[in-house]
Design a protein around this motif. Structure first.
Motif, PDB file in Angstrom:
ATOM      1  N   LYS A  22      -1.115   7.546  -2.041  1.00 19.33           N
ATOM      2  CA  LYS A  22      -0.097   7.584  -3.095  1.00 19.33           C
ATOM      3  C   LYS A  22       0.503   6.196  -3.221  1.00 19.33           C
ATOM      4  CE  LYS A  22       4.265   9.845  -4.384  1.00 19.33           C
ATOM      5  NZ  LYS A  22       5.191   8.717  -4.151  1.00 19.33           N
ATOM      6  N   HIS A  23       0.540   5.685  -4.472  1.00 20.81           N
ATOM      7  CA  HIS A  23       1.112   4.366  -4.704  1.00 20.81           C
ATOM      8  C   HIS A  23       1.741   4.346  -6.086  1.00 20.81           C
ATOM      9  CE1 HIS A  23       1.763   0.087  -4.424  1.00 20.81           C
ATOM     10  NE2 HIS A  23       1.091  -0.113  -5.552  1.00 20.81           N
ATOM     11  N   ASN A  24       3.057   4.177  -6.130  1.00 17.21           N
ATOM     12  CA  ASN A  24       3.810   4.186  -7.388  1.00 17.21           C
ATOM     13  C   ASN A  24       3.511   5.467  -8.168  1.00 17.21           C
ATOM     14  OD1 ASN A  24       5.023   1.739  -6.786  1.00 17.21           O
ATOM     15  ND2 ASN A  24       3.436   0.533  -7.787  1.00 17.21           N
ATOM     16  N   HIS A  25       2.835   5.361  -9.321  1.00 19.59           N
ATOM     17  CA  HIS A  25       2.590   6.539 -10.144  1.00 19.59           C
ATOM     18  C   HIS A  25       1.206   7.142  -9.923  1.00 19.59           C
ATOM     19  CE1 HIS A  25       0.870   3.158 -12.329  1.00 19.59           C
ATOM     20  NE2 HIS A  25       0.125   4.000 -13.009  1.00 19.59           N
ATOM     21  N   THR A  53      18.409   2.552  -5.047  1.00 17.47           N
ATOM     22  CA  THR A  53      17.437   1.667  -4.404  1.00 17.47           C
ATOM     23  C   THR A  53      17.876   1.253  -3.008  1.00 17.47           C
ATOM     24  OG1 THR A  53      16.748   0.827  -6.574  1.00 17.47           O
ATOM     25  CG2 THR A  53      16.171  -0.505  -4.653  1.00 17.47           C
ATOM     26  N   ASP A  62       6.485   5.812  -0.862  1.00 23.27           N
ATOM     27  CA  ASP A  62       5.227   6.496  -1.159  1.00 23.27           C
ATOM     28  C   ASP A  62       4.812   7.456  -0.045  1.00 23.27           C
ATOM     29  OD1 ASP A  62       4.766   5.370  -3.654  1.00 23.27           O
ATOM     30  OD2 ASP A  62       3.821   3.589  -2.813  1.00 23.27           O
TER      31      ASP A  62
END
Length: 232
Positions: A22-25, A53, A62
């Motif tokens: 899993k990475h960002n979207h 943040t 992620d």
């Protein structure tokens, strides 16, 4: 925003799965088992949240399980649904296009950068073939490449190129082959591009490829391996 896949259902049947990456979207997972061929309803459920943040500083969002998320400004569940087509082992996944108006055979569609023979350190003939494609091809391509050098058929592996909504998919560049010897009289070769759906069918953005063989006849061959002999 952080999110996690929590459930995958196929035709209302819960599937066991594991996350691979899993990475960002982008998310990749694996479901074990076999499925009968046909069209299926795929439903994926997500946990989602908006988190400040600074609350995620030092954490890999992620790989952070939803149960360990810091306090969220907003948290909700999201459901995604789509159709999943399951193919039989021998059923073609891609359409093979033969419309001559879309053929990738215009000048510049297939670009040969170098086609050269040189002597390698072992004394064999190293043949390098550099291949690229026009960026705006009318149809995606996936080919096995071979060349007829004299009476020999030499294989150069595979190449592919496709433009998709997310950018481009490409496997081009220099391909190599070696021969023990090559007659000095061989100065040209026929380069053959044979459609190979298997090379690109694992890219879900691609639904079709060019389905006819293309041959570049009498293409000049650089014989750098003979340069020393010419000087003598």
């Amino acid at each position: 925003m952080v999110w996690e896949v929590t459930s995958i259902r196929l035709d209302d049947k819960e599937l066991g799965f594991r996350q691979i990456n899993k990475h960002n979207h982008r998310w990749m997972g694996r479901c074990e088992g076999t499925l009968p061929p046909g069209e299926r309803d795929l439903v994926i459920e997500l946990d989602c949240a908006y988190i400040d943040t600074n609350q995620l500083a030092g954490l890999n969002a992620d790989n952070l399980p939803a149960k360990n998320w810091p306090k969220a400004r907003k948290r909700w569940k999201q459901t995604l649904s789509t159709k999943l087509k399951v193919y039989t082992k021998d059923e073609p996944i891609l359409d093979l296009i033969s419309d001559p108006n879309r053929a990738p055979d215009r000048p510049g569609d297939i670009q040969i950068g170098r086609f050269v023979v040189q002597n390698d350190r072992s004394g064999k003939k190293l043949i390098c073939l550099t291949i690229d494609f026009r960026r705006n091809l009318a149809v995606p391509v996936s080919f096995d490449v071979a060349a007829k050098l004299g009476d020999r058929e030499v294989q150069f592996g595979s190449v592919l190129f496709a433009t998709t909504a997310g950018g481009s998919i490409a496997s081009t560049g220099t391909r190599e082959a070696r021969l023990d010897a090559l007659d000095p009289s061989v100065q040209t070769a026929d380069i053959t591009f044979i459609p190979n759906p298997r090379g690109i069918e694992n890219n879900p953005q691609v639904e079709e490829i060019w389905g006819e063989t293309i041959v570049l006849r009498n293409f000049p061959l650089e014989r750098l391996d003979l340069e020393g002999e010419k000087e003598d």
